[in-house]
Design a protein around this motif. Structure first.
Motif, PDB file in Angstrom:
ATOM      1  N   ASP A 297       0.853  -1.181   0.000  1.00 57.15           N
ATOM      2  CA  ASP A 297       0.000   0.000   0.000  1.00 57.15           C
ATOM      3  C   ASP A 297       0.890   1.232   0.000  1.00 57.15           C
ATOM      4  O   ASP A 297       2.050   1.181   0.453  1.00 57.15           O
ATOM      5  N   VAL A 298       0.348   2.354  -0.465  1.00 60.29           N
ATOM      6  CA  VAL A 298       1.142   3.583  -0.560  1.00 60.29           C
ATOM      7  C   VAL A 298       0.352   4.769  -0.023  1.00 60.29           C
ATOM      8  O   VAL A 298      -0.841   4.918  -0.299  1.00 60.29           O
ATOM      9  N   ILE A 299       1.027   5.595   0.762  1.00 61.20           N
ATOM     10  CA  ILE A 299       0.550   6.933   1.108  1.00 61.20           C
ATOM     11  C   ILE A 299       1.590   7.916   0.596  1.00 61.20           C
ATOM     12  O   ILE A 299       2.790   7.758   0.869  1.00 61.20           O
ATOM     13  N   LEU A 300       1.153   8.923  -0.156  1.00 57.73           N
ATOM     14  CA  LEU A 300       2.048  10.007  -0.548  1.00 57.73           C
ATOM     15  C   LEU A 300       1.945  11.129   0.474  1.00 57.73           C
ATOM     16  O   LEU A 300       0.855  11.456   0.940  1.00 57.73           O
ATOM     17  N   MET A 301       3.093  11.696   0.826  1.00 54.99           N
ATOM     18  CA  MET A 301       3.132  12.836   1.748  1.00 54.99           C
ATOM     19  C   MET A 301       3.838  13.988   1.039  1.00 54.99           C
ATOM     20  O   MET A 301       4.931  13.806   0.498  1.00 54.99           O
ATOM     21  N   ASN A 302       3.224  15.159   1.070  1.00 54.19           N
ATOM     22  CA  ASN A 302       3.813  16.289   0.351  1.00 54.19           C
ATOM     23  C   ASN A 302       4.753  17.111   1.229  1.00 54.19           C
ATOM     24  O   ASN A 302       5.126  16.715   2.333  1.00 54.19           O
ATOM     25  N   LEU A 303       5.123  18.280   0.724  1.00 48.14           N
ATOM     26  CA  LEU A 303       6.124  19.140   1.348  1.00 48.14           C
ATOM     27  C   LEU A 303       5.671  19.648   2.716  1.00 48.14           C
ATOM     28  O   LEU A 303       4.479  19.681   3.011  1.00 48.14           O
ATOM     29  N   GLN A 304       6.641  20.083   3.507  1.00 51.94           N
ATOM     30  CA  GLN A 304       6.326  20.854   4.702  1.00 51.94           C
ATOM     31  C   GLN A 304       5.897  22.259   4.274  1.00 51.94           C
ATOM     32  O   GLN A 304       6.296  22.752   3.220  1.00 51.94           O
ATOM     33  N   TYR A 305       5.111  22.898   5.132  1.00 53.05           N
ATOM     34  CA  TYR A 305       4.774  24.295   4.914  1.00 53.05           C
ATOM     35  C   TYR A 305       5.699  25.167   5.748  1.00 53.05           C
ATOM     36  O   TYR A 305       5.911  24.920   6.938  1.00 53.05           O
ATOM     37  N   SER A 306       6.248  26.192   5.127  1.00 56.82           N
ATOM     38  CA  SER A 306       7.056  27.171   5.852  1.00 56.82           C
ATOM     39  C   SER A 306       6.777  28.547   5.278  1.00 56.82           C
ATOM     40  O   SER A 306       7.047  28.789   4.093  1.00 56.82           O
ATOM     41  N   PRO A 307       6.229  29.460   6.079  1.00 59.11           N
ATOM     42  CA  PRO A 307       5.965  30.816   5.565  1.00 59.11           C
ATOM     43  C   PRO A 307       7.231  31.544   5.151  1.00 59.11           C
ATOM     44  O   PRO A 307       7.169  32.492   4.362  1.00 59.11           O
ATOM     45  N   ARG A 308       8.377  31.096   5.640  1.00 55.50           N
ATOM     46  CA  ARG A 308       9.638  31.753   5.299  1.00 55.50           C
ATOM     47  C   ARG A 308      10.097  31.423   3.881  1.00 55.50           C
ATOM     48  O   ARG A 308      10.999  32.072   3.359  1.00 55.50           O
ATOM     49  N   THR A 309       9.535  30.382   3.272  1.00 58.79           N
ATOM     50  CA  THR A 309      10.018  29.957   1.952  1.00 58.79           C
ATOM     51  C   THR A 309       9.024  30.224   0.833  1.00 58.79           C
ATOM     52  O   THR A 309       9.298  29.895  -0.319  1.00 58.79           O
ATOM     53  N   GLU A 310       7.879  30.804   1.150  1.00 57.76           N
ATOM     54  CA  GLU A 310       6.841  30.985   0.137  1.00 57.76           C
ATOM     55  C   GLU A 310       7.312  31.819  -1.050  1.00 57.76           C
ATOM     56  O   GLU A 310       6.868  31.605  -2.185  1.00 57.76           O
ATOM     57  N   THR A 311       8.196  32.774  -0.818  1.00 54.90           N
ATOM     58  CA  THR A 311       8.693  33.605  -1.911  1.00 54.90           C
ATOM     59  C   THR A 311       9.976  33.045  -2.522  1.00 54.90           C
ATOM     60  O   THR A 311      10.491  33.607  -3.495  1.00 54.90           O
ATOM     61  N   MET A 312      10.477  31.944  -1.969  1.00 59.47           N
ATOM     62  CA  MET A 312      11.744  31.387  -2.441  1.00 59.47           C
ATOM     63  C   MET A 312      11.562  30.215  -3.393  1.00 59.47           C
ATOM     64  O   MET A 312      12.371  30.020  -4.298  1.00 59.47           O
ATOM     65  N   ILE A 313      10.532  29.418  -3.166  1.00 64.47           N
ATOM     66  CA  ILE A 313      10.271  28.287  -4.044  1.00 64.47           C
ATOM     67  C   ILE A 313       8.791  28.286  -4.423  1.00 64.47           C
ATOM     68  O   ILE A 313       7.957  28.827  -3.701  1.00 64.47           O
ATOM     69  N   SER A 314       8.498  27.662  -5.535  1.00 65.84           N
ATOM     70  CA  SER A 314       7.110  27.565  -6.001  1.00 65.84           C
ATOM     71  C   SER A 314       6.595  26.167  -5.682  1.00 65.84           C
ATOM     72  O   SER A 314       6.854  25.213  -6.424  1.00 65.84           O
ATOM     73  N   ALA A 315       5.858  26.048  -4.591  1.00 69.17           N
ATOM     74  CA  ALA A 315       5.364  24.744  -4.162  1.00 69.17           C
ATOM     75  C   ALA A 315       4.151  24.240  -4.945  1.00 69.17           C
ATOM     76  O   ALA A 315       4.029  23.031  -5.161  1.00 69.17           O
ATOM     77  N   PRO A 316       3.219  25.119  -5.376  1.00 67.55           N
ATOM     78  CA  PRO A 316       1.969  24.627  -5.966  1.00 67.55           C
ATOM     79  C   PRO A 316       2.105  23.603  -7.090  1.00 67.55           C
ATOM     80  O   PRO A 316       1.352  22.618  -7.108  1.00 67.55           O
ATOM     81  N   PRO A 317       3.054  23.741  -8.042  1.00 63.93           N
ATOM     82  CA  PRO A 317       3.130  22.731  -9.099  1.00 63.93           C
ATOM     83  C   PRO A 317       3.423  21.326  -8.567  1.00 63.93           C
ATOM     84  O   PRO A 317       2.918  20.332  -9.112  1.00 63.93           O
ATOM     85  N   TYR A 318       4.193  21.240  -7.503  1.00 64.67           N
ATOM     86  CA  TYR A 318       4.565  19.942  -6.939  1.00 64.67           C
ATOM     87  C   TYR A 318       3.433  19.398  -6.071  1.00 64.67           C
ATOM     88  O   TYR A 318       3.159  18.195  -6.069  1.00 64.67           O
ATOM     89  N   LEU A 319       2.761  20.288  -5.355  1.00 64.12           N
ATOM     90  CA  LEU A 319       1.586  19.883  -4.590  1.00 64.12           C
ATOM     91  C   LEU A 319       0.495  19.359  -5.528  1.00 64.12           C
ATOM     92  O   LEU A 319      -0.114  18.309  -5.269  1.00 64.12           O
ATOM     93  N   ASP A 320       0.269  20.077  -6.621  1.00 62.03           N
ATOM     94  CA  ASP A 320      -0.778  19.692  -7.562  1.00 62.03           C
ATOM     95  C   ASP A 320      -0.455  18.358  -8.235  1.00 62.03           C
ATOM     96  O   ASP A 320      -1.344  17.512  -8.431  1.00 62.03           O
ATOM     97  N   ASN A 321       0.795  18.167  -8.585  1.00 62.48           N
ATOM     98  CA  ASN A 321       1.170  16.921  -9.263  1.00 62.48           C
ATOM     99  C   ASN A 321       1.134  15.726  -8.328  1.00 62.48           C
ATOM    100  O   ASN A 321       0.770  14.623  -8.741  1.00 62.48           O
ATOM    101  N   LEU A 322       1.474  15.919  -7.072  1.00 63.39           N
ATOM    102  CA  LEU A 322       1.346  14.829  -6.105  1.00 63.39           C
ATOM    103  C   LEU A 322      -0.113  14.437  -5.944  1.00 63.39           C
ATOM    104  O   LEU A 322      -0.454  13.243  -5.901  1.00 63.39           O
ATOM    105  N   ARG A 323      -0.985  15.430  -5.880  1.00 63.54           N
ATOM    106  CA  ARG A 323      -2.413  15.141  -5.756  1.00 63.54           C
ATOM    107  C   ARG A 323      -2.927  14.408  -7.003  1.00 63.54           C
ATOM    108  O   ARG A 323      -3.715  13.475  -6.905  1.00 63.54           O
ATOM    109  N   ALA A 324      -2.443  14.827  -8.169  1.00 61.20           N
ATOM    110  CA  ALA A 324      -2.868  14.189  -9.412  1.00 61.20           C
ATOM    111  C   ALA A 324      -2.434  12.723  -9.454  1.00 61.20           C
ATOM    112  O   ALA A 324      -3.211  11.846  -9.859  1.00 61.20           O
ATOM    113  N   VAL A 325      -1.207  12.441  -9.043  1.00 58.75           N
ATOM    114  CA  VAL A 325      -0.722  11.054  -9.044  1.00 58.75           C
ATOM    115  C   VAL A 325      -1.499  10.225  -8.025  1.00 58.75           C
ATOM    116  O   VAL A 325      -1.850   9.063  -8.287  1.00 58.75           O
ATOM    117  N   ALA A 326      -1.769  10.802  -6.860  1.00 60.17           N
ATOM    118  CA  ALA A 326      -2.535  10.093  -5.841  1.00 60.17           C
ATOM    119  C   ALA A 326      -3.911   9.708  -6.386  1.00 60.17           C
ATOM    120  O   ALA A 326      -4.377   8.574  -6.199  1.00 60.17           O
TER     121      ALA A 326
END
Length: 252
Positions: free
Chosen positions: A161-190
């Motif tokens: 069985d598999v559970i996918l776990m996504n990134l940690q949330y950090s308000p300090r990094t919101e302007t440094m990396i773009s998380a949404p594309p990776y969050l969306d793709n993990l959800r799509a694969v799930a």
């Protein structure tokens, strides 16, 4: 890895690098409640269900990164807390949670060893924590999707069985990396593979927005790291029980 990656890593992988400065006194009384919708999944864990109902051992493998550990206190890290809480919820079942660290690796780099890893460990359930390194390196989201897709296929074909776990949330990094594309793709694969997605990003953002934890602090401290990991372990144990459609009361 570019020159900014080290700085980003130091910010986003909170538990792996947090200093030992003391937590704020007011943090100690705060709770880590999670909205019900973040702890439920339409996808199930049939092999976990079968193992528990048959009274067989429940072997869980966390394929993680530095954010799945606390260097100064491994017993406080979320995999250890998950094991302890599942043992409490399922006292008749032998529960074991092992961790395979894949620090600094993208999903594609982790893929190569998944089949061998499952063959050696023979887990009932694999919790694959991924996305952070890919986001840091700005891996093409389509390539990330393909890598996670291949990895989940390999894990399922190997009988886990598999559970996918996504990134940690950090308000300090919101302007440094773009998380949404990776969050969306993990959800799509799930959704594509009908496997549960543990939305760690949304859970931690909820805690931050509600003021349960100060995730913006540059020096949060080891005690805060322990409490965040404890809360993740608690939430994850509820998520596993729910996705396996188990009633802990029936296991007593």
């Amino acid at each position: 890895m570019n020159s900014n990656s080290g700085a980003i890593l130091g910010l986003i992988l909170l538990a792996g690098v947090w200093a030992s400065a003391p937590a704020r006194a007011e943090d100690a009384a705060q709770t880590c409640d999670v909205s019900d919708n973040l702890l439920t999944s339409e996808s199930s864990l049939p092999k976990v269900t079968d193992a528990v109902k048959a009274g067989r051992p429940l072997d869980i493998l966390v394929v993680g990164s530095r954010s799945s550990t606390i260097a100064a206190s491994e017993s406080s890290a979320y995999p250890a807390r998950l094991q302890a809480m599942l043992k409490e919820k399922l006292p008749a079942i032998k529960v074991s949670v092992a961790v395979e660290l894949e620090a600094g690796k993208t999903a594609e780099e982790v893929d190569a060893g998944l089949v061998k890893l499952v063959a050696e460990k023979k887990p009932t359930l694999v919790i694959w924590q991924t996305g952070t390194v890919d986001a840091m390196r700005s891996v093409d989201p389509d390539d990330f999707h393909a890598a996670v897709d291949e990895g989940v296929t390999a894990l399922q074909d190997a009988g886990a069985d598999v559970i996918l776990m996504n990134l940690q949330y950090s308000p300090r990094t919101e302007t440094m990396i773009s998380a949404p594309p990776y969050l969306d793709n993990l959800r799509a694969v799930a959704q594509q593979h009908d496997v549960p997605l543990f939305d760690r990003f949304a859970i931690m953002r909820e805690w931050n927005d509600q003021g349960n934890f100060d995730l913006f602090s540059a020096s949060p401290g080891i005690e805060l790291a322990k409490r965040v990991h404890g809360c993740i372990g608690s939430a994850l144990s509820k998520f596993v029980i729910g996705a396996a459609r188990l009633d802990p009361a029936q296991q007593n």
